[in-house]
Motif scaffolding. Structure first.
Motif, PDB file in Angstrom:
ATOM      1  N   TYR A  24       0.817  -1.226   0.000  1.00 41.03           N
ATOM      2  CA  TYR A  24       0.000   0.000   0.000  1.00 41.03           C
ATOM      3  C   TYR A  24       0.847   1.270   0.000  1.00 41.03           C
ATOM      4  O   TYR A  24       0.374   2.336  -0.366  1.00 41.03           O
ATOM      5  CB  TYR A  24      -0.935   0.040   1.223  1.00 41.03           C
ATOM      6  CG  TYR A  24      -1.958  -1.076   1.299  1.00 41.03           C
ATOM      7  CD1 TYR A  24      -2.177  -1.952   0.251  1.00 41.03           C
ATOM      8  CD2 TYR A  24      -2.713  -1.238   2.466  1.00 41.03           C
ATOM      9  CE1 TYR A  24      -3.115  -2.979   0.355  1.00 41.03           C
ATOM     10  CE2 TYR A  24      -3.656  -2.254   2.575  1.00 41.03           C
ATOM     11  CZ  TYR A  24      -3.849  -3.133   1.520  1.00 41.03           C
ATOM     12  OH  TYR A  24      -4.768  -4.136   1.635  1.00 41.03           O
ATOM     13  N   SER A  28      -1.963   3.078  -4.662  1.00 36.71           N
ATOM     14  CA  SER A  28      -3.204   3.323  -3.935  1.00 36.71           C
ATOM     15  C   SER A  28      -4.199   2.210  -4.249  1.00 36.71           C
ATOM     16  O   SER A  28      -4.338   1.774  -5.399  1.00 36.71           O
ATOM     17  CB  SER A  28      -3.746   4.714  -4.243  1.00 36.71           C
ATOM     18  OG  SER A  28      -4.244   4.754  -5.525  1.00 36.71           O
ATOM     19  N   SER A  51      -4.650   8.887  12.437  1.00 33.69           N
ATOM     20  CA  SER A  51      -4.078   7.942  11.467  1.00 33.69           C
ATOM     21  C   SER A  51      -5.134   6.947  10.992  1.00 33.69           C
ATOM     22  O   SER A  51      -5.140   6.561   9.821  1.00 33.69           O
ATOM     23  CB  SER A  51      -2.839   7.234  12.024  1.00 33.69           C
ATOM     24  OG  SER A  51      -3.130   6.562  13.221  1.00 33.69           O
ATOM     25  N   GLY A  55      -6.197   6.912   7.230  1.00 34.50           N
ATOM     26  CA  GLY A  55      -5.903   5.610   6.606  1.00 34.50           C
ATOM     27  C   GLY A  55      -7.136   4.990   5.976  1.00 34.50           C
ATOM     28  O   GLY A  55      -7.094   4.491   4.851  1.00 34.50           O
ATOM     29  N   ILE A  56      -8.254   5.026   6.697  1.00 32.60           N
ATOM     30  CA  ILE A  56      -9.499   4.447   6.174  1.00 32.60           C
ATOM     31  C   ILE A  56      -9.910   5.181   4.888  1.00 32.60           C
ATOM     32  O   ILE A  56     -10.289   4.570   3.891  1.00 32.60           O
ATOM     33  CB  ILE A  56     -10.619   4.505   7.239  1.00 32.60           C
ATOM     34  CG1 ILE A  56     -10.295   3.525   8.380  1.00 32.60           C
ATOM     35  CG2 ILE A  56     -11.987   4.188   6.630  1.00 32.60           C
ATOM     36  CD1 ILE A  56     -11.113   3.714   9.650  1.00 32.60           C
ATOM     37  N   GLN A  58      -7.913   6.853   2.868  1.00 30.33           N
ATOM     38  CA  GLN A  58      -6.962   6.554   1.782  1.00 30.33           C
ATOM     39  C   GLN A  58      -7.277   5.211   1.132  1.00 30.33           C
ATOM     40  O   GLN A  58      -6.999   5.006  -0.039  1.00 30.33           O
ATOM     41  CB  GLN A  58      -5.526   6.565   2.310  1.00 30.33           C
ATOM     42  CG  GLN A  58      -5.033   7.975   2.596  1.00 30.33           C
ATOM     43  CD  GLN A  58      -3.592   8.026   3.082  1.00 30.33           C
ATOM     44  OE1 GLN A  58      -2.991   6.999   3.389  1.00 30.33           O
ATOM     45  NE2 GLN A  58      -3.047   9.225   3.177  1.00 30.33           N
ATOM     46  N   LEU A  59      -7.876   4.311   1.909  1.00 32.34           N
ATOM     47  CA  LEU A  59      -8.267   3.001   1.352  1.00 32.34           C
ATOM     48  C   LEU A  59      -9.690   3.057   0.787  1.00 32.34           C
ATOM     49  O   LEU A  59     -10.296   2.039   0.492  1.00 32.34           O
ATOM     50  CB  LEU A  59      -8.152   1.913   2.432  1.00 32.34           C
ATOM     51  CG  LEU A  59      -6.742   1.681   3.012  1.00 32.34           C
ATOM     52  CD1 LEU A  59      -6.790   0.678   4.172  1.00 32.34           C
ATOM     53  CD2 LEU A  59      -5.785   1.179   1.947  1.00 32.34           C
ATOM     54  N   HIS A 280       0.783   3.991   8.045  1.00 30.81           N
ATOM     55  CA  HIS A 280       1.073   2.952   7.041  1.00 30.81           C
ATOM     56  C   HIS A 280       0.692   1.564   7.566  1.00 30.81           C
ATOM     57  O   HIS A 280       0.102   0.763   6.857  1.00 30.81           O
ATOM     58  CB  HIS A 280       2.553   2.975   6.673  1.00 30.81           C
ATOM     59  CG  HIS A 280       3.027   4.308   6.198  1.00 30.81           C
ATOM     60  ND1 HIS A 280       2.470   4.941   5.109  1.00 30.81           N
ATOM     61  CD2 HIS A 280       3.991   5.143   6.668  1.00 30.81           C
ATOM     62  CE1 HIS A 280       3.078   6.102   4.925  1.00 30.81           C
ATOM     63  NE2 HIS A 280       3.997   6.252   5.854  1.00 30.81           N
ATOM     64  N   GLN A 282      -1.333   0.654  10.077  1.00 31.42           N
ATOM     65  CA  GLN A 282      -2.771   0.433  10.288  1.00 31.42           C
ATOM     66  C   GLN A 282      -3.503   0.210   8.974  1.00 31.42           C
ATOM     67  O   GLN A 282      -4.486  -0.534   8.932  1.00 31.42           O
ATOM     68  CB  GLN A 282      -3.377   1.591  11.072  1.00 31.42           C
ATOM     69  CG  GLN A 282      -3.104   1.427  12.557  1.00 31.42           C
ATOM     70  CD  GLN A 282      -3.146   2.708  13.339  1.00 31.42           C
ATOM     71  OE1 GLN A 282      -2.572   2.762  14.415  1.00 31.42           O
ATOM     72  NE2 GLN A 282      -3.808   3.721  12.848  1.00 31.42           N
ATOM     73  N   LYS A 283      -3.017   0.829   7.896  1.00 30.21           N
ATOM     74  CA  LYS A 283      -3.634   0.558   6.592  1.00 30.21           C
ATOM     75  C   LYS A 283      -3.444  -0.912   6.225  1.00 30.21           C
ATOM     76  O   LYS A 283      -4.362  -1.570   5.732  1.00 30.21           O
ATOM     77  CB  LYS A 283      -3.044   1.479   5.518  1.00 30.21           C
ATOM     78  CG  LYS A 283      -3.611   2.884   5.592  1.00 30.21           C
ATOM     79  CD  LYS A 283      -2.831   3.865   4.745  1.00 30.21           C
ATOM     80  CE  LYS A 283      -3.006   3.659   3.267  1.00 30.21           C
ATOM     81  NZ  LYS A 283      -2.190   4.623   2.489  1.00 30.21           N
ATOM     82  N   GLY A 287      -6.508  -3.535   5.733  1.00 29.76           N
ATOM     83  CA  GLY A 287      -6.596  -4.320   4.503  1.00 29.76           C
ATOM     84  C   GLY A 287      -6.668  -5.801   4.836  1.00 29.76           C
ATOM     85  O   GLY A 287      -7.463  -6.542   4.257  1.00 29.76           O
TER      86      GLY A 287
END
Ligand code: CP
Ligand code: NVA
Length: 292
Positions: A24, A28, A51, A55-56, A58-59, A280, A282-283, A287
């Protein structure tokens, strides 16, 4: 699958989460598209809340952030009723709570992924990200992590407990220097060294500290400060570590207590890099939990 404790995942899960973190970082992805995730906080938060929120998004997921004061829980509605209703609206929950039992009660009635964003027992997201930071900074693989002498100095608190769980899972060369009054029961962590002897800091590759008074322990401040005083990370103590020893702190720090300005702002400090990695890592965790 939930992430309430480090003990909820295996080393194999960890490897897969870290693979997603790397993936990730370079591209993206939309793994949370059409997912609605609730963030509920009973205590203050800067890093964890923001974050997760970023992060949520960004996903490509949607996020609802709530302070418990704004929920009917604050007026006595049962967690059972709240969680059962939220189960019909949301796809996941991130919870920061005073008492770990609150998360366990949510778990009974909310049947989708729940992430512990800090309780009085553990802070698994922090430790997850810290392990990533250690292997990245020290340029070792997870298999080689035992080449690193890791030393935690301070209180056996939520962050420390999660780090101890990882130390045990990964067979880390880890030492936890904690005053006797605050050490965990010996049978909880049989495979790691827990001592009040500050000499274990000698030759450390990584030194980690956290506050002496965690959120909710404010009444014990004077008692704690008296006992912890000799466990401060300062310039003199750092002379006993390796020259390139990295300094870690989950933040927020109480400068002048567990860490001095000189050490926190010094050339070996990786605290800001550590904080950045929360986003980063947590993303990667999100996922992993939401695509299983
Ligand atoms: N380290 C950490 O969890 O910070 P916050 O309390 O600001 O979220
Ligand atoms: N041990 C600290 C961590 C804060 C992120 C606390 O619980 O206050």
């Amino acid at each position: 699958m939930n992430f309430l404790s480090v003990r909820d995942i295996t080393k194999d899960d960890l490897i897969k989460i870290f693979d997603l973190v790397k993936e990730y970082k370079n591209k993206s992805v939309e793994v949370l598209k059409n997912k609605y995730i609730g963030l509920i906080f009973e205590k203050p938060s800067t890093r964890t809340r923001i974050s997760f929120e970023i992060g949520i998004q960004q996903l490509r997921g949607s996020v609802v952030v709530l302070n418990t004061n704004e929920l009917q829980i604050s007026r006595g509605e049962l967690i059972k009723d709240t969680a059962s209703v939220l189960d019909r609206y949301l796809d996941g929950l991130v919870l920061r709570v005073n008492k770990h039992e609150t998360i366990l009660e949510f778990e009974k009635y909310f049947k989708k992924p729940i992430i512990n964003a800090l309780s009085d027992v553990e802070h698994p997201c922090q430790a997850l990200s810290d392990i990533y930071t250690i292997i990245e900074t020290k340029k070792v693989s997870l298999e080689e992590i035992n080449k690193i002498k890791f030393v935690f100095v301070g209180d056996y608190n939520n962050v420390c407990a999660s780090l101890m769980n990882f130390a045990q899972m990964l067979g880390m060369n880890a030492y936890f220097i904690i005053p006797k009054e605050f050490q965990p029961k010996k049978n909880l962590f049989k495979e790691i060294t827990i001592s009040d002897d500050i000499n274990y800091i000698k030759g450390a590759d990584v030194v980690y500290t956290d506050v002496w008074v965690s959120m909710g322990q404010e009444k014990e401040t004077n008692y704690r400060l008296n006992i912890f005083r000799k466990y401060q990370l300062n310039k003199e103590l750092m002379l006993r570590t390796k020259e390139d020893c990295s300094v870690m702190h989950c933040l927020p720090a109480k400068r002048g207590n567990e860490i001095t300005d000189e050490v926190m702002d010094g050339k070996n400090s990786i605290v800001l890099y550590q904080a950045e990695n929360r986003l980063h890592v947590q993303k990667g965790l999100l996922g992993y939990l939401f695509t299983r």
